[in-house]
Design an enzyme around this catalytic site. Structure first.
Site, PDB file in Angstrom:
ATOM      1  CE  LYS A 269      -4.500   1.011   1.850  1.00 30.59           C
ATOM      2  NZ  LYS A 269      -5.610   0.696   2.721  1.00 30.59           N
TER       3      LYS A 269
ATOM      4  CD  GLU B 232     -19.672  -3.181   7.429  1.00 30.62           C
ATOM      5  OE1 GLU B 232     -19.718  -4.282   6.812  1.00 30.62           O
ATOM      6  OE2 GLU B 232     -18.829  -2.308   7.171  1.00 30.62           O
TER       7      GLU B 232
ATOM      8  NE  ARG C 259     -22.589  -4.792   2.356  1.00 27.20           N
ATOM      9  CZ  ARG C 259     -21.362  -4.880   1.857  1.00 27.20           C
ATOM     10  NH1 ARG C 259     -20.371  -5.303   2.606  1.00 27.20           N
ATOM     11  NH2 ARG C 259     -21.147  -4.569   0.615  1.00 27.20           N
TER      12      ARG C 259
HETATM   13  C1  LIG Z   1     -19.067  -2.406   3.733  1.00 26.94           C
HETATM   14  C2  LIG Z   1     -17.916  -1.459   3.936  1.00 26.94           C
HETATM   15  N1  LIG Z   1     -17.416  -1.285   5.164  1.00 26.94           N
HETATM   16  C3  LIG Z   1     -16.373  -0.435   5.350  1.00 26.94           C
HETATM   17  C4  LIG Z   1     -15.825   0.241   4.300  1.00 26.94           C
HETATM   18  C5  LIG Z   1     -14.723   1.254   4.529  1.00 26.94           C
HETATM   19  N2  LIG Z   1     -13.484   0.856   3.854  1.00 26.94           N
HETATM   20  C6  LIG Z   1     -13.083   1.383   2.694  1.00 26.94           C
HETATM   21  S1  LIG Z   1     -11.652   0.759   2.140  1.00 26.94           S
HETATM   22  C7  LIG Z   1     -11.518  -0.249   3.482  1.00 26.94           C
HETATM   23  C8  LIG Z   1     -10.338  -1.151   3.606  1.00 26.94           C
HETATM   24  C9  LIG Z   1     -10.235  -2.067   2.450  1.00 26.94           C
HETATM   25  O1  LIG Z   1      -9.098  -2.867   2.609  1.00 26.94           O
HETATM   26  P1  LIG Z   1      -8.601  -3.740   1.391  1.00 26.94           P
HETATM   27  O2  LIG Z   1      -9.756  -4.402   0.744  1.00 26.94           O
HETATM   28  O3  LIG Z   1      -7.516  -4.624   1.867  1.00 26.94           O
HETATM   29  O4  LIG Z   1      -8.075  -2.681   0.356  1.00 26.94           O
HETATM   30  P2  LIG Z   1      -6.763  -1.757   0.489  1.00 26.94           P
HETATM   31  O5  LIG Z   1      -7.269  -0.403   0.887  1.00 26.94           O
HETATM   32  O6  LIG Z   1      -5.865  -2.348   1.511  1.00 26.94           O
HETATM   33  O7  LIG Z   1      -6.168  -1.761  -0.866  1.00 26.94           O
HETATM   34  C10 LIG Z   1     -12.591  -0.073   4.358  1.00 26.94           C
HETATM   35  C11 LIG Z   1     -12.765  -0.745   5.640  1.00 26.94           C
HETATM   36  C12 LIG Z   1     -16.401   0.024   3.030  1.00 26.94           C
HETATM   37  N3  LIG Z   1     -15.964   0.670   1.944  1.00 26.94           N
HETATM   38  N4  LIG Z   1     -17.425  -0.835   2.876  1.00 26.94           N
END
Ligand SMILES: Cc1ncc(C[n+]2csc(CCOP(=O)(O)OP(=O)(O)O)c2C)c(N)n1
Length: 629
Positions: free
Chosen positions: A284, A371, A399
């Site tokens: 990242k 969630e 959700r």
């Molecule tokens: C249902 C839901 N819950 C929380 C989020 C907030 N959120 C956005 S990105 C993220 C982390 C995603 O991590 P990953 O899939 O590993 O992607 P990365 O950012 O590490 O590339 C979260 C928790 C979301 N977008 N959707």
């Protein structure tokens, strides 16, 4: 770092992925370098999601090179990592409008581009959507590839597993790319994360990586024998991965920044059938030291100075945000009541739980992007004597609706929902707007629903919620809190507010404004010009019916005001009450109409929807004129 004299000539010659497919493999590396620099430069001036996109530059180039997009479908999970994809798919020159009113969105949007095969914003939908597309292709005899690109954070959600479970027992032509950077927004959590770490580390990784790479590179297309050989080789060096047990053909792990590996691996996997999972390792924030060093901080940024990594100076704020008010309250209440536990579905920073997690690590639960689980976990804890506080964004609570009804409210369990990002969210747009929670909460029996109007209210109502023996929700918006005049001297103790009672903030005549939430500040301004009465309603449920009745009997027009959909919102609750009591009163509902709220600054959006003082004044005066005519 500065790109004052940057040469982006190769990138500037790319108007669509078809141009990428004309390049030589050595040019792809140059393209990736220019793409990364361009994206960095662009996000530094607009703000937006940074670290995730920096980590998917090479993957984006490789995917558009190998796959025949847009005929082949790329489904990006969450969609916050799609800036490189946007830049390569004809939106390079619009990147300076990113997340701004009228500009391009921060997430994939079907109406924005034919390359955005699926709209996202919420996580963990990509495998289901790509599987759906691959089944549609099969039914229509289309020979297209469907690819889901999902992060290790998004993979922690139930939805992702539901889709894996279905796909693994289906011969659909589906490729899942697991983009593993060991991070969610904060460091990823849970047993799956541990499993992935094992796959990436130690002897197993080095043996498998070399073996897998060689085999993958040498697979003659569509030769089943080779496929079996490859499975055999993997079987000898590694125990089955979770994904293989679920019916996927697992490939990897491979370095997701190495185009020399990615391109041939994708080409080879492309020739295989059935559900396949390619596990890539990425970093990242890749390529920008401040973001590599602090990926959490650079997950989402406001405009910043590229050379220092520092945000452009903001006006210093004296008032705290609602998120901070909640975070402080949580620590104070936890110190007073050891039954309190705090739960977040992967939003430690955004929900204001960093300090709580430090002070009370054993009472802090980050459950991953889950969630539904967060809510039922809270229900279980509440059954056995704990006092859970679920910190959750309005949009993500959607959700967990069944869990809210079935697991918490039917059993009347004392769970507090601290609902952040209620109402307008701004740049994240319609997928993240908290426009519905009042409507979907107030129809649930046993729920208490509270809408604080300012800092003092927020703290007081959180305490009221915590002391209540049943499910409660306190909803508050993104951004800095205000203080209404009558609360100026209220201290930061843990004092509950009177249950179910509104507060009269201003006495006027003819018009009474019944305000639910933080639009109270704007309403007070409008009321001064109208000489209207104003109530800070505080509770959507139970409603302060005495106050409403009195207001109806002494004013010509009632105006309900909320930052929620008008349909089914707090204003509807007032109308239902008046109707039940057969009170004949003119009533005007202010809130969001039956439309999605696009991205823009909160101020722009509030003004567009006529919820600033001016807008309120005009709408009310128009109604008053109609009443008199
Ligand atoms: C249902 C839901 N819950 C929380 C989020 C907030 N959120 C956005 S990105 C993220 C982390 C995603 O991590 P990953 O899939 O590993 O992607 P990365 O950012 O590490 O590339 C979260 C928790 C979301 N977008 N959707």
């Amino acid at each position: 770092m500065s790109f004052a004299n940057a040469n982006w000539s190769l990138l500037e010659s790319i108007d669509s992925p078809a141009d990428v497919r004309k390049l030589s493999t050595s040019q792809l590396k140059v393209l990736a370098k220019q793409l990364r620099e361009f994206m960095l430069d662009s996000v530094a001036s607009t703000g937006g999601h940074l670290s995730a996109g920096l980590g998917t530059v090479e993957l984006t180039v490789a995917l558009h090179y190998v796959f025949n997009t847009p005929y082949d479908r790329l489904v990006w999970d969450v969609g916050h990592q799609t800036y490189p994809h946007k830049i390569l798919t004809g939106r390079r020159d619009e990147m300076n409008t990113l997340r701004q009113k009228g500009g391009i969105a921060g997430f994939p949007k079907r109406e924005e581009s034919e390359y955005d095969s699926f709209g996202t914003g919420h996580s963990s939908t990509s495998i289901a959507a790509a599987l759906g597309m691959s089944i549609a292709a099969r039914q229509q005899n289309e020979n297209r590839h469907c690819v889901a690109i999902i992060g290790d954070g998004a993979m922690t959600a139930g939805m992702a597993f539901e889709a894996l479970n279905h796909a693994g027992d289906n011969d659909a032509n589906l490729l899942v790319i697991l983009n593993d950077n060991d991070m969610s927004i904060s460091p990823n959590v849970g047993a799956l994360s541990n499993h992935l770490t094992k796959l990436l580390s130690g002897d197993l990784f080095s043996t498998l990586r070399e073996g897998s790479k060689k085999v993958l590179e040498n697979i003659p297309p569509a030769l089943e024998l080779a496929r079996r050989t490859e499975e055999h080789v993997k079987g000898m060096v590694a125990p089955g991965t979770l994904f293989e047990e679920l019916g996927f053909n697992y490939f990897g792990p491979v370095d997701g920044h190495d185009l020399d590996t990615l391109v041939p691996v994708l080409k080879n996997i492309n020739h295989q059938n059935g559900p396949r999972l390619l596990h890539i390792r990425t970093q990242k924030g890749k390529g920008y030291f401040p973001a590599e060093d602090a990926p959490v901080k650079y997950h989402g940024v406001s405009a910043f100075d590229l050379s220092t990594g520092k945000a452009h100076a903001k006006e210093s704020k004296s008032e705290p945000t609602y998120t901070e008010i909640f975070g402080n309250w949580l620590c104070d209440m936890a110190a007073q009541d050891e039954r309190l536990v705090g739960i977040t579905p992967a939003m430690r920073e955004g929900s204001g739980l960093v300090e709580f997690s430090r002070q009370f690590p054993k009472r802090y639960f980050d459950v991953g992007i889950a969630e539904q689980h967060a809510v039922t976990l809270a229900a279980g804890m509440a059954c056995d004597g704990l006092k859970p506080v679920v910190a959750i964004y309005s949009t993500f609570l959607q959700r967990a609706y069944d869990q809210l009804v079935h697991d918490v409210a039917i059993q009347n369990l004392p769970v507090v929902f601290a609902i952040d990002r209620a109402g307008i969210v701004g740049a994240d747009g319609p997928t993240h707007t908290g426009a519905y929670d009042i409507s979907f909460l107030r129809c649930i029996p046993n729920m208490v629903v509270m809408t604080p109007a300012d800092e003092a209210d927020c703290r007081g109502l959180l305490t009221t919620a915590f002391l209540h023996d049943g499910p409660t929700a306190v909803r508050y918006p993104r951004g800095v809190a205000s203080t209404i005049a009558s609360h100026a001297d209220i201290t930061r103790d843990l004092q509950a507010l009177p249950f179910g009672q509104a507060e009269k903030c201003r006495a006027g005549k003819n018009v009474a404004l019944l305000v639910f939430g933080t639009l109270l500040t704007n309403a007070m301004e409008a009321a001064d010009l109208l000489d209207a009465t104003v109530y800070n309603m505080r509770y959507v449920k139970p409603l302060d019916t005495r106050a409403i009745k009195q207001a109806a009997q002494t004013h010509d027009l009632l105006v309900t005001i909320e930052d929620n959909a008008i349909a089914g919102g707090a204003g509807s609750a007032v109308s239902e009450y008046l109707d039940q009591e057969n009170i004949d009163s003119s009533i005007l509902h202010l809130g969001f109409p039956d439309e999605y709220i696009n991205h823009g600054t909160p101020e722009e959006l509030i003004s567009d929807w006529q919820l600033d003082a001016d807008g309120m004044l005009q709408t009310i005066q128009t109604r008053l004129r109609a009443l008199l005519s």
